[in-house]
Scaffold this active site. Structure first.
Site, PDB file in Angstrom:
ATOM      1  CD  GLU A 171      31.384 103.691   7.866  1.00 42.42           C
ATOM      2  OE1 GLU A 171      32.381 103.639   8.598  1.00 42.42           O
ATOM      3  OE2 GLU A 171      31.371 103.177   6.742  1.00 42.42           O
ATOM      4  CG  HIS A 231      34.335  96.918  11.969  1.00 39.68           C
ATOM      5  ND1 HIS A 231      33.201  97.715  11.946  1.00 39.68           N
ATOM      6  CD2 HIS A 231      34.845  96.976  10.720  1.00 39.68           C
ATOM      7  CE1 HIS A 231      33.052  98.217  10.741  1.00 39.68           C
ATOM      8  NE2 HIS A 231      34.034  97.773   9.974  1.00 39.68           N
ATOM      9  CG  ASP A 232      36.054 100.616  10.789  1.00 35.39           C
ATOM     10  OD1 ASP A 232      36.662  99.594  10.409  1.00 35.39           O
ATOM     11  OD2 ASP A 232      35.070 101.096  10.184  1.00 35.39           O
ATOM     12  CG  ASP A 236      28.582  96.102   6.817  1.00 34.24           C
ATOM     13  OD1 ASP A 236      28.542  97.141   6.133  1.00 34.24           O
ATOM     14  OD2 ASP A 236      29.191  96.005   7.890  1.00 34.24           O
ATOM     15  CG  ASP A 255      31.384 100.037   4.190  1.00 32.24           C
ATOM     16  OD1 ASP A 255      31.770  99.929   5.366  1.00 32.24           O
ATOM     17  OD2 ASP A 255      32.160 100.180   3.231  1.00 32.24           O
TER      18      ASP A 255
HETATM   19  C1  GLC Z   1      33.946 101.324   6.383  1.00 30.29           C
HETATM   20  C2  GLC Z   1      34.146 100.055   7.178  1.00 30.29           C
HETATM   21  C3  GLC Z   1      35.599  99.727   7.196  1.00 30.29           C
HETATM   22  C4  GLC Z   1      36.047  99.514   5.770  1.00 30.29           C
HETATM   23  C5  GLC Z   1      35.709 100.711   4.893  1.00 30.29           C
HETATM   24  C6  GLC Z   1      35.815 100.345   3.449  1.00 30.29           C
HETATM   25  O1  GLC Z   1      34.505 102.425   7.003  1.00 30.29           O
HETATM   26  O2  GLC Z   1      33.593 100.187   8.444  1.00 30.29           O
HETATM   27  O3  GLC Z   1      35.887  98.616   7.994  1.00 30.29           O
HETATM   28  O4  GLC Z   1      37.427  99.300   5.744  1.00 30.29           O
HETATM   29  O5  GLC Z   1      34.405 101.165   5.088  1.00 30.29           O
HETATM   30  O6  GLC Z   1      34.810  99.447   3.100  1.00 30.29           O
END
Ligand code: GLC
Ligand code: CA
Length: 554
Positions: free
Chosen positions: A255, A329-330, A111, A213
């Site tokens: 992402e 995980h979100d 990540d 991320d």
């Molecule tokens: C992304 C991650 C999430 C995190 C956010 C800030 O969306 O998947 O879990 O809280 O970024 O880093």
């Protein structure tokens, strides 16, 4: 009615790159496997499960952050990019994980959290200690809080203003997430150079790529009110590619909550040299409330959901590359959100896997999805650990939302739904730990666990295993064109994949009711379901059981 022929059998994979035939598996380290009884998953725990993952057949692991971190956002707040958080192990453990995974032909995708750091990162500490230090400009500052209603008065994703005051200097710093996650200033070339050096350091260690991320935020221009998809975003991504990825065979997945049909090809078109693929969230956010967002989800509407997938399949075919996922995980558990965890857990988990894994793109499995884990089922706020859930609980209650209404939303969509420990077995704490887990284990582990499901030839795990193998086996699964049939049918998800002479028909009933196949609207064929080896037919009057799914050659 025609007898369905089989296309030429297993071909050696010559088309595309390695990640176009591989399936990813996301590990959330806190909750995967604990080796030392402190109740927290760790890297030696992951190593102990590599044989399990190799048996499943995955090609790479997307590892959520294991870097040094105060864990305000469970590791998405990094205080040292080149160190391992001691709760997860040591750098030697990490090197061993990379090597042991590689020995099983599994890559490690790290990540990459570079939209922000932790406030404990030495860069931010130096910036605070001395406003004239060169590190001050690694972050984003302002003399005053912007007036309400002005473009810069941006809200944080985790609630409240995106500007917080540094008491010592009296200035305000910008954070799109928690105040302990100050945003990095990507307009500063020295900062960018630091990040590229760090990425190269990890790539040189032998990792297989990065999941980036919230990378669509790095081109932000807060003064203009721009956060996602800023004007410099793609210039930075091209520069990053040039500085770190050129000449390497790495996978990168961006992402991008702001990804749209128009801008997605900008990231992943092969000639643009940015990233391999994006995580876009069209199928997720289309069922969120306009005002309350994820905290007030709408029911799934299959014709709309099918239309979203179909549009993305067509839009990126030959022009980019899709990533395919139900959960992470979100997000809530796939079977709880899109299937029926109560009455048809196994069947609906298999149907969801089938339709997703037979589309074009790189599928991602979130830990536990491969045997149908369900949402946490928490009923009290004190069971939650997630910073976002706890913040919004406070905020929405102050704004007059009723406790039960908030808890109902959290039960459906809180990030902790996916963060309860892996249910390996029926042993105490689901075989996840010998100690006290950091977050409660779902009570259903006694009958819902990997050990039990794997033994069932008709279980969820064996379906995933088969689907992963099919992607490697057939070019039409990897690269075939996609055509949606019965677009308006309320519960049948039917599509055809074709490549040259090979045509695969995928049929799934995404409902808890039996459905008669509308014979005149889909090809008439009988043959063998390539998922189960059983005889199936699409002939007139064929009835599909709740959540039945099959795939057959045309
Ligand atoms: C992304 C991650 C999430 C995190 C956010 C800030 O969306 O998947 O879990 O809280 O970024 O880093
Ligand atoms: Ca541990």
């Amino acid at each position: 009615m025609t007898q369905s022929p089989r296309p030429s059998s297993a071909e050696i994979i010559r088309d595309g790159t390695w990640w176009q035939s591989a399936v990813g598996y996301q590990i959330y380290p806190l909750s995967f496997a604990d080796s030392n009884g402190d109740g927290i998953g760790d890297i030696p725990g992951i190593i102990s499960k590599l044989d399990y993952l190799a048996d499943l057949g995955i090609g790479f692991i997307w590892l959520s952050p294991v870097y040094a971190s105060p864990m305000v956002d469970n590791g998405y707040d990094i205080s040292d990019y080149r160190a391992i958080n001691p709760i997860f192990g040591t750098m030697a453990d990490m090197d061993r994980l990379i090597a042991e995974a590689r020995a099983r032909q599994i890559g490690i995708v790290m990540d990459l959290v570079v939209n922000h750091t932790s406030d404990q990162h030495p860069w931010f500490q130096a910036a605070l200690a001395d406003p004239s230090s060169s590190f001050r400009d690694f972050y984003i500052w302002r003399d005053q809080h912007p007036p309400e209603g002005s473009p810069a008065a941006i809200r944080s994703t985790f609630g409240g203003s995106a500007w917080s005051r540094d008491a010592q200097s009296g200035e305000w710093f910008f954070h799109l997430f928690a105040p302990q996650q100050p945003d990095l200033n990507w307009t500063n070339p020295a900062l960018r150079a630091e990040i590229y050096a760090m990425m190269n350091w990890w790539l040189d260690k032998g990792i297989s790529g990065f999941r980036m991320d919230v990378i669509d935020l790095i081109g932000k221009q807060p003064e203009a009110g721009i956060t996602a998809d800023g004007p410099e975003l793609h210039r930075y991504l091209q520069e990053l590619h040039e500085a770190t990825l050129t000449g390497r065979d790495a996978l990168t997945v961006a992402e991008a909550w702001s990804a749209s049909l128009t801008n997605a090809p900008l990231y992943s078109a092969p000639d643009r040299r940015e990233v391999s693929m994006v995580f876009q969230f069209g199928h997720v956010t289309q069922f969120w409330d306009e005002q309350l967002g994820k905290w007030k989800p709408k029911p799934i509407d299959w014709p709309k959901l099918k239309a979203t997938f179909a549009t993305w399949q067509t839009a990126l075919h030959d022009r980019g590359w899709n990533s395919l996922f139900w959960g992470n995980h979100d997000l809530p558990r796939a079977v709880s959100r899109y299937g029926d965890e109560g009455h048809f857990r196994v069947a609906s988990a298999k149907a969801l896997a089938t339709v997703l894994h037979l589309m074009e793109g790189t599928p991602y499995i979130y830990q536990g999805e491969e045997f149908g884990m369900t949402n946490a089922g928490f009923t009290r706020i004190d069971q939650y650990r997630d910073v976002e859930t706890l913040n919004f609980h406070r905020i929405q209650l102050t704004e007059g939302v009723d406790e039960e209404a908030f808890l109902a939303g959290a039960r459906a969509n809180s990030r902790d739904n996916a963060r309860t420990p892996m249910q390996w077995s029926a042993e105490e704490h689901a075989g996840f730990t010998q100690g006290q887990p950091w977050i409660q284990v779902n009570d259903n582990y006694r009958w819902l666990n990997a050990d039990k499901d794997r033994l069932d030839p008709d279980g969820v795990y064996q379906r995933y295993r088969r689907l992963i193998a099919l992607r490697r086996e057939y070019a039409v699964v990897r690269h075939g064109t996609f055509r949606l049939l019965l677009p308006d049918h309320p519960s049948l998800f039917v599509f055809e994949r074709s490549k040259g002479p090979d045509r695969l028909l995928v049929v799934a009933n995404m409902s808890g009711q039996p459905v008669i196949l509308p014979a005149c609207e889909i090809p008439q064929v009988e043959g063998i379901d390539i998922l189960t080896g059983r005889a199936v037919s699409t002939g007139a009057g064929m009835e599909l059981e709740p959540y039945a799914a099959f795939a057959i050659w045309l």
